[in-house]
Write a protein that holds these residues in place. Structure first.
Motif, short mmCIF file in Angstrom:
data_model
loop_
_atom_site.label_atom_id
_atom_site.label_comp_id
_atom_site.label_asym_id
_atom_site.label_seq_id
_atom_site.Cartn_x
_atom_site.Cartn_y
_atom_site.Cartn_z
N LEU A 196 0.84 -1.20 0.00
CA LEU A 196 0.00 0.00 0.00
C LEU A 196 0.87 1.25 0.00
O LEU A 196 0.57 2.23 -0.68
CB LEU A 196 -0.91 0.02 1.23
N SER A 223 -4.74 0.88 -1.63
CA SER A 223 -4.21 0.10 -2.74
C SER A 223 -4.64 0.75 -4.04
O SER A 223 -5.40 1.71 -4.05
CB SER A 223 -4.74 -1.32 -2.64
N MET A 283 -6.62 -0.17 -6.11
CA MET A 283 -8.00 -0.44 -6.50
C MET A 283 -8.98 0.58 -5.95
O MET A 283 -10.15 0.58 -6.28
CB MET A 283 -8.43 -1.79 -5.93
N ARG A 336 -16.87 -8.42 -10.81
CA ARG A 336 -15.80 -9.36 -11.11
C ARG A 336 -14.86 -8.88 -12.21
O ARG A 336 -13.70 -9.19 -12.22
CB ARG A 336 -16.41 -10.70 -11.51
N LYS A 337 -15.42 -8.10 -13.12
CA LYS A 337 -14.58 -7.68 -14.25
C LYS A 337 -13.96 -6.31 -14.01
O LYS A 337 -13.40 -5.71 -14.92
CB LYS A 337 -15.43 -7.64 -15.52
N ASN A 338 -14.11 -5.80 -12.81
CA ASN A 338 -13.71 -4.42 -12.56
C ASN A 338 -12.29 -4.36 -12.02
O ASN A 338 -11.88 -5.18 -11.20
CB ASN A 338 -14.68 -3.80 -11.56
N LYS A 339 -11.59 -3.33 -12.46
CA LYS A 339 -10.23 -3.13 -12.00
C LYS A 339 -10.22 -2.49 -10.63
O LYS A 339 -9.25 -2.55 -9.90
CB LYS A 339 -9.56 -2.20 -13.01
N LEU A 354 -15.36 -10.89 4.42
CA LEU A 354 -14.55 -10.20 3.41
C LEU A 354 -14.62 -8.71 3.69
O LEU A 354 -15.43 -8.00 3.12
CB LEU A 354 -15.10 -10.47 2.01
N LEU A 399 -5.87 -3.56 3.95
CA LEU A 399 -5.32 -4.46 2.95
C LEU A 399 -6.44 -5.03 2.09
O LEU A 399 -7.49 -5.38 2.61
CB LEU A 399 -4.56 -5.59 3.63
N PRO A 400 -6.23 -5.10 0.81
CA PRO A 400 -7.26 -5.69 -0.03
C PRO A 400 -7.39 -7.18 0.27
O PRO A 400 -6.40 -7.85 0.58
CB PRO A 400 -6.75 -5.46 -1.45
N SER A 401 -8.61 -7.68 0.22
CA SER A 401 -8.79 -9.11 0.50
C SER A 401 -8.23 -9.91 -0.67
O SER A 401 -8.02 -9.40 -1.76
CB SER A 401 -10.26 -9.40 0.68
N LEU A 452 -9.65 -12.05 -2.38
CA LEU A 452 -10.61 -12.09 -3.48
C LEU A 452 -10.40 -10.89 -4.41
O LEU A 452 -10.36 -11.02 -5.63
CB LEU A 452 -12.02 -12.05 -2.90
N GLU A 453 -10.20 -9.74 -3.78
CA GLU A 453 -10.03 -8.53 -4.58
C GLU A 453 -8.73 -8.59 -5.39
O GLU A 453 -8.69 -8.20 -6.54
CB GLU A 453 -10.01 -7.30 -3.68
N LEU A 454 -7.69 -9.11 -4.72
CA LEU A 454 -6.41 -9.20 -5.42
C LEU A 454 -6.55 -10.10 -6.64
O LEU A 454 -6.03 -9.79 -7.71
CB LEU A 454 -5.36 -9.77 -4.48
N THR A 483 -9.25 -10.73 -8.30
CA THR A 483 -10.00 -10.02 -9.32
C THR A 483 -9.09 -9.07 -10.08
O THR A 483 -9.14 -8.98 -11.31
CB THR A 483 -11.12 -9.17 -8.67
N LEU A 484 -8.24 -8.43 -9.32
CA LEU A 484 -7.36 -7.44 -9.93
C LEU A 484 -6.46 -8.12 -10.95
O LEU A 484 -6.30 -7.65 -12.08
CB LEU A 484 -6.52 -6.76 -8.86
N THR A 540 -8.46 -9.04 -14.02
CA THR A 540 -8.82 -7.92 -14.89
C THR A 540 -7.58 -7.37 -15.56
O THR A 540 -7.63 -6.95 -16.71
CB THR A 540 -9.51 -6.80 -14.10
N GLU A 579 -7.24 -7.15 -19.44
CA GLU A 579 -7.08 -5.85 -20.07
C GLU A 579 -5.96 -5.85 -21.08
O GLU A 579 -6.05 -5.30 -22.15
CB GLU A 579 -6.79 -4.83 -18.99
#
Lengths: 984, 316
Positions: free
Chosen positions: A271, A327, A329, A780-783, A838, B238-240, B242-244, B246-247, B250, B254
């Protein structure tokens, strides 16, 4: 172990005060930091160059330190320690009211004011040295001290888990409100006493000590279990600008600037990298506009937990809240964090490197740093964002001053008589930073940078930057003068010095401006209206002022008025004088001609307009008073609704658009609706304007309820913008790559939920629409993370709630739950539970859920019960969650019949103890308490106030009385709660 | 040894019988019970021959036990011992199945006069013991035949075991027309996710502490109890995973979308940047890692320098 030395410096500063002030080099050495016991041991050594004869008493500042011994030139010296703020009012005192307390407190703070040569610690110079003192020879004062469980100055964060202190991410950092360095070592705690520093910190081998200046070397102790960090700060610096942070920090050397180092707590390094990837651009920006290199040879940023404030700047380092880290995101936090970084960096130049001569010069520093921060905003976020920010700040200060009374930037205290209080309307003294209310100080800073902008308007930005450059270059020349410390006063800024620079550089006299806004408090309140005289083709403008109510002042001078006519936009400068209210402005265009012709705008653009709405006799499209915000003012201007609509549609300035939107709220007509919808749909329009338009549209729709046709406001718009073409009830999968539409997508449901039907309920259609948005939300498809979006969808659900129809106070049970509410509750439960598994960034979803639950309770859908919030308010939850929970608890005490019992008081105080000292909880707690008292009919706290203080004394250190005091004032300001004299 | 033989054959038998056996006991047990019963009949008949009219249960049991035991190798357990020795003899001659001569030798070994056996067998007063009832040969249920059973390829000798049924190793794809209607897909995905989430949270709520919004019905809308954590900022910032995840997904998708030229240009610039801005990350101890020393030497940051050893005793 930590040891910290203020270098023997060659100062012998100017003795510019009445007192027999001597000045000093300083050597401080703290030998031990114990995280377990939260204690610190060390010593300081000051080198003093007497500037007066027969110096036999030295006064220093020190709070809560235990002092073991004092030696002057190796001779034991007797000393007296007396902190008058420990007991502000004597117990037996008969006067028990806030005014008495306020004046006693001010007196106590004055009694130890370092700027007046006072201090808590009074050292008697041994008689053997008196002769030497007469010869004005160097004296070295050596003080051994320790700190045990400090309640201020240093904050220990020691998480309660297993493992070594480093594994537990235990850390400690310095903090404080203004000059609060005396809380952690004895010093001359003044911004105007500069000296060079040598700092030594011995810490556990697994820890890093970050402090001001250059890290010279790191050396292990003999047992190799600890290491000593040696810092040198050769640039003369005031003690309040010294800071320290110790912890098992992860180290990141800035990839763009190797002399910049970033520190964060364990596990947060990714981070930190993301957050700091941008800092170099801010550096470049400031160095470029100031044409001056960053004054220190290095810069350090430290991110700590439980930070006192989000950002605090010290010499060559800044301490930030760890919650600013994000982060890649996260969308919403990014600009916020960048703003914080920019603020911190601006204060490095003005505030740390350049310090202030006295408290009444504070506005110059805050003004300049705020002003260059504004320039940064303009460059990075664009002119729209900048103007929007200026308007926001202006509205804030105007609102505050009109409600609470004036904010005085440059108070002059003649003779130190309390009777000459320049701000009699305030309940506190503005004589010292420590007696101020926080809210007041916030507004003070806000006003300071706005006034700097006014100066810029007068002398041009170029000159302004030249002045800053001059201040900086003088200071950096002075700072390199190692042995001529009298030069060091160049590093201190004063109001008169600043004004002198301005007149030297620009050759302009800004005296009236300064007199109006700096030496005098208050803002201007204009009322404007106009009439068009067709015969003379003249616009008759009437501008009246209200200068009698509190917080206002009379304005005399020029004012700019912009008139948009059919033939173009024209600026007029009117002179506001004593008795002239009416101003005639000749119009350039003849009224309505039938020729179809494009209408030129201010920015040279030419547009087609549908002129059917306007008055056929008048060529006026719209009028703006003081469009550049070059007066600190509030303008209430009357013009017809179609003029506001034209202004909204065609004026390109965001401030004008925002003004038009707020004006249109009282014109619920189809035309207003159309204008707002058009703005909403326009991509080129600034997104914050569009967001504001959403809420205005909701209000208008509610006012037009009976005549509204078509689907609920914004629904079709949202569908068109964000839903699938083939199935309009399903929202597209999230793609937040376009931030502007992201913000709009977030806001529209929230605004839509405010819509009400004839029964004053949220339309079923809207509620189902929001529920569908939640259902079909697919990230799901999002950055980017959708946590803020989901949180706002919950906020939308909250907004849709209306009071339950209750039949004589029946108890709320699951069975009689409204079906819509059941659906809402279902979603909230699921969201709140999922968050446990989560967690979202900054727990935004929990925060929204807590608010939603409170709203359900408040509207009588579910039983009102604070126990859930109490559990979320505990120490150990993320601070945002705790604040939301505490707000809910306070709201609860306000909304229900509540019996104050001694028990409850005790319980609340013990709860406060558990909450931990630093979060804002203290403030909220006080709210709660005061609201309680208010509910009980105590519209005046008087003896009760003393009760609060006395109870608080058990929970908090006396040094917090000051902070507490500001809390009370703060509440008074916020809730216009009367705190007046009680029984004497 | 003997045990293993008996057991071995027993289990073999039972294997074949298991299909038909409908009793609740296991086939092996069944077999042993039957065997024991037969032995008891034998013992009884021998006793009758010898002139006994009755025997105590315990005596019977002892005699039966002496003739045969599954559990212990003992000289008195006659049949077992015979079997064990016969097996040993047979294995001695490198065979696996005992023949008559093996048994004969065994008996001889044990000091039994084999010649008397036929005489004894043909004695006049002998009692004929009926063969234990043979349960019907089990009907092997027809296995579902999926596909053609494979024969051995040429290089595998034929005595090797046959391939198992094809369904155990051949995948049998089934096709169904995928639902392509966008609305239905979204609807399904959404409700599926919601159901999963609801089930999961309900489960978590049921298995842990909960808080409730209603006093009268605690089970309605259960909320998982809020538990304070020692370091709350970690989970909040911190990103979970799951998010990582996803990242990453994507990100890769991309890149796929990008055209080649874009890709190239961005790659080049990224490389340039990363070359001179390599982030230098150190553990809090401040020890310089030896790898990439060159690059880090260029970065002269005091926090990266090694910690010095104490030289002289420094004054306190």
């Amino acid at each position: 172990m930590l040891s910290y030395k203020q270098n023997p410096d060659p100062s012998g500063l100017h003795s510019r005060r009445m007192n027999r002030k001597k000045d000093k080099g300083f050597e401080i050495c703290i030998n031990n930091i114990n995280f377990q016991r939260k204690s610190v041991i060390g010593y300081v050594e000051l080198t003093i160059f007497p500037t007066v004869m027969n110096l036999n008493r030295i006064k220093l500042n020190s709070k809560q330190c235990r002092i073991y011994r004092v030696r002057v030139n190796d001779l034991e010296a007797p000393f007296i320690y007396n902190d008058p703020t420990l007991e502000v009012c004597h117990h037996e005192s008969k006067q028990r009211n806030l005014n008495y307390f306020s004046s006693a407190y001010t007196a106590a703070v004055s009694a130890v004011d370092p700027d007046a040569g006072n201090g808590e610690l009074s050292i008697k110079v041994p008689s053997e040295l008196w002769k030497q003192g007469d010869e004005m020879k160097v004296m070295k004062v050596y003080i051994e001290f320790s700190l045990d469980q400090p309640k201020g100055g240093l904050h220990f964060v020691v998480p309660d888990v297993d493992g070594s202190m480093a594994e537990r991410a235990a850390h400690v950092f310095s903090f404080g409100n203004q000059n609060s360095t005396r809380f952690w070592f004895p010093c001359v705690d003044s911004y105007s006493e500069l000296c060079t520093w040598k700092l030594e910190f011995t810490v556990d081998a697994s820890m890093v000590a970050v402090s001001c200046g250059d890290l010279v070397e790191t050396v292990y102790t003999h047992d190799m279990r600890k290491k000593t960090f040696h810092y040198m700060l050769p640039i003369p610096t005031a003690a309040p600008n010294i800071s320290l942070a110790v912890g098992p920090f992860e180290i990141l050397v800035d990839p763009y600037m190797h002399e910049v180092t970033h520190f964060c707590l364990p596990q947060l390094l990714p981070l930190l990298k993301q957050t700091m990837s941008y800092l170099h651009e801010i550096f470049e920006f400031y160095e470029e506009i100031l044409t001056c290199r960053y004054p220190y040879s290095c810069f350090k940023t430290v991110f700590v937990d439980e930070a006192y404030v989000q950002v605090s700047s010290y010499a060559s380092m800044s301490i930030f809240s760890t919650n600013l880290l994000h982060s890649g995101m996260i969308i919403d936090q990014t600009p916020v964090t960048r703003r914080c970084l920019a603020q911190a960096l601006a204060q490095q130049f003005f505030g740390c490197f350049i310090s202030r001569m006295s408290w009444s010069d504070e506005w110059v520093l805050k003004g300049i740093s705020g002003y260059i921060y504004g320039l940064y905003l303009k460059k990075t976020f664009g002119v729209n964002e900048y103007r929007h920010w200026i308007k926001e700040e202006l509205d804030k200060i105007v609102e505050y001053e009109l409600k609470m009374g004036g904010v005085l930037l440059h108070p002059t205290f003649s003779g130190g008589k309390e009777k000459d209080n320049p701000t009699p309307h305030l309940h506190f003294s503005i004589r010292h930073p420590h007696t101020l209310s926080w809210e007041y100080y916030k507004m003070f800073q806000c006003k300071a940078h706005l006034v700097m902008r006014l100066i810029e308007n007068r002398i041009s930005m170029e000159f302004m930057l030249q002045v800053f450059n001059k201040l900086l270059s003088l200071a950096s020349t002075a700072s390199s003068q190692k042995y001529q410390s009298h030069m060091w006063s160049q590093m201190l800024v004063s109001t008169s010095g600043f004004l002198k620079s301005i007149s030297n550089v620009s050759g302009k006299d800004i005296g009236p401006l300064i007199k109006q806004w700096v030496d005098q408090s208050g803002v201007v309140k204009f009322f404007g209206s106009f009439a068009f005289n067709r015969k003379r083709n003249v616009l008759e403008l009437e501008i009246r002022q209200d200068y009698t109510s509190s917080g206002t002042q009379k304005y005399v001078g020029p004012i700019k008025v912009t008139v948009q006519e059919l033939d173009g936009s024209f600026n007029h400068t009117l002179q506001i004088e004593e008795n002239s209210l009416k101003h005639d402005i000749p119009c350039h265009s003849k009224s309505r001609r039938n020729k179809k012709k494009k209408i030129p705008l201010m920015n040279g653009e030419e547009v087609d307009m549908d002129l059917s709405a306007m008055d056929a006799d008048s060529p006026l499209l719209w009028i703006r008073i003081d469009p550049d915000m070059s007066i600190l003012r509030k303008v209430e201007f009357e013009q017809a609704d179609f003029m506001w609509q034209y202004q909204l549609r065609f004026e390109r300035d965001v401030v004008a658009q925002e003004e038009a939107i707020s004006a249109l709220e009282i014109f619920p007509t189809p035309a207003s609706r159309l204008a707002l919808t058009d703005i909403l749909e326009q991509d080129q329009c600034f997104y914050k304007v569009r967001i504001q338009a959403c809420f205005c549209l909701a209000k208008i729709a509610n006012s037009m309820m009976s005549t509204w046709t078509g689907p609920p406001a914004m629904k079709s718009l949202f569908t068109r913008m964000f839903c699938c073409k083939s199935c309009p009830n399903i929202v597209k999968t999230n793609n937040f790559i376009n931030f502007q539409s992201y913000f709009l997508q977030k806001t529209m449901p929230v605004a839509m939920a405010l819509l009400r039907d004839v029964q004053n309920l949220c339309p079923k259609e809207v509620l189902n629409f929001i529920l569908d948005l939640i259902k079909y939300n697919d990230n799901r498809k999002n950055k980017f993370s959708d946590n803020y979006y989901r949180a706002e969808l919950i906020d939308a659900l909250t907004n849709s709630l209306t009071p339950a129809i209750s039949i004589n106070n029946e108890v709320r049970t699951v069975d009689n739950l409204n079906t819509d509410v059941r659906l809402i509750l279902e979603e909230i439960t699921r969201f709140l539970n999922m968050e446990k598994l989560l967690p979202s960034y900054r727990n935004t979803i929990t925060v929204s859920c807590l608010r939603a639950i409170r709203m359900l309770q408040k509207n009588g859908h579910i039983p009102s019960d604070p126990s859930l919030f109490k559990s979320y308010a505990q120490y150990g939850h993320f601070v945002d969650v705790r604040i939301a929970a505490l707000e809910a608890v306070i709201d609860y005490t306000r909304g229900t019949h509540f019996v104050l019992t001694t028990n409850f008081l005790c319980l609340s105080f013990s709860m406060l103890g558990k909450l931990g000292p630093f979060s804002w909880s203290g403030i909220f707690f006080i709210f709660q308490l005061v609201c309680l008292l208010q509910r009980l009919g105590h519209n005046t706290i008087s003896p009760n106030l003393m009760l609060i203080f006395s109870i608080y004394r058990e929970v908090l250190h006396p040094s917090y009385v000051q902070k507490l005091f500001s809390f009370i004032i703060f509440i008074k300001e916020r809730y216009s709660f009367t705190i007046l004299t009680g029984k004497s | 040894m003997a045990d293993s033989v008996v057991m071995g054959s027993g289990s073999l038998n039972s294997g074949s019988r298991s299909g038909s056996s409908k009793t609740s006991t296991s086939p092996t047990d069944n077999y042993q019970l039957a065997r024991r019963r037969t032995l008891q009949v034998v013992v009884s008949s021998l006793l009758t021959e010898c002139g006994f009219e009755s025997a105590e249960k315990a005596a019977m049991e002892t005699l039966t036990e002496m003739m045969q035991s599954y559990y212990r190798t003992n000289m008195f357990h006659y049949i077992t011992e015979v079997g064990r020795c016969a097996k040993a003899t047979c294995e001695h001659t490198a065979r696996s199945t005992p023949t008559l001569s093996d048994v004969v030798i065994t008996l001889v070994e044990m000091g039994f006069n084999v010649d008397t056996l036929p005489v004894y067998a043909k004695r006049s007063q002998r009692m004929v013991i009926t063969a234990p009832p043979i349960t019907n040969a089990s009907v092997v249920p027809k296995a579902l035949i999926a596909g053609q059973k494979r024969t051995h390829p040429t290089y595998i000798p034929s005595h090797f075991p046959e391939f198992p049924d094809p369904h155990t190793y051949i995948k049998t794809p089934t096709f169904r027309e995928p639902v392509s209607d966008y609305q239905v897909v979204r609807e399904k995905a959404a409700s599926q996710r919601r159901d999963v989430e609801r089930a999961l949270t309900r489960f978590m709520a049921k298995t842990g502490e909960t808080e409730s919004l209603f006093k009268d019905d605690i089970s309605a809308f259960p909320l998982i109890a809020a538990k304070p954590s020692a370091i709350p900022y970690l989970s909040a910032l911190l990103p979970s995973e799951l998010e990582l995840q996803t990242l990453e997904e994507t990100d890769s998708s991309e890149q796929d979308d990008q055209t080649d030229t874009e890709n190239n240009s961005s790659n080049v610039s990224q490389d340039d940047q990363s070359a001179d801005k390599e982030n230098v990350v150190l553990p809090p101890g401040g020890v310089v890692p030896t790898g990439k020393a060159n690059e880090e030497n260029m970065i002269d940051n005091p926090y990266l320098r090694p910690v010095k050893k104490p030289k002289v005793r420094r004054k306190k």
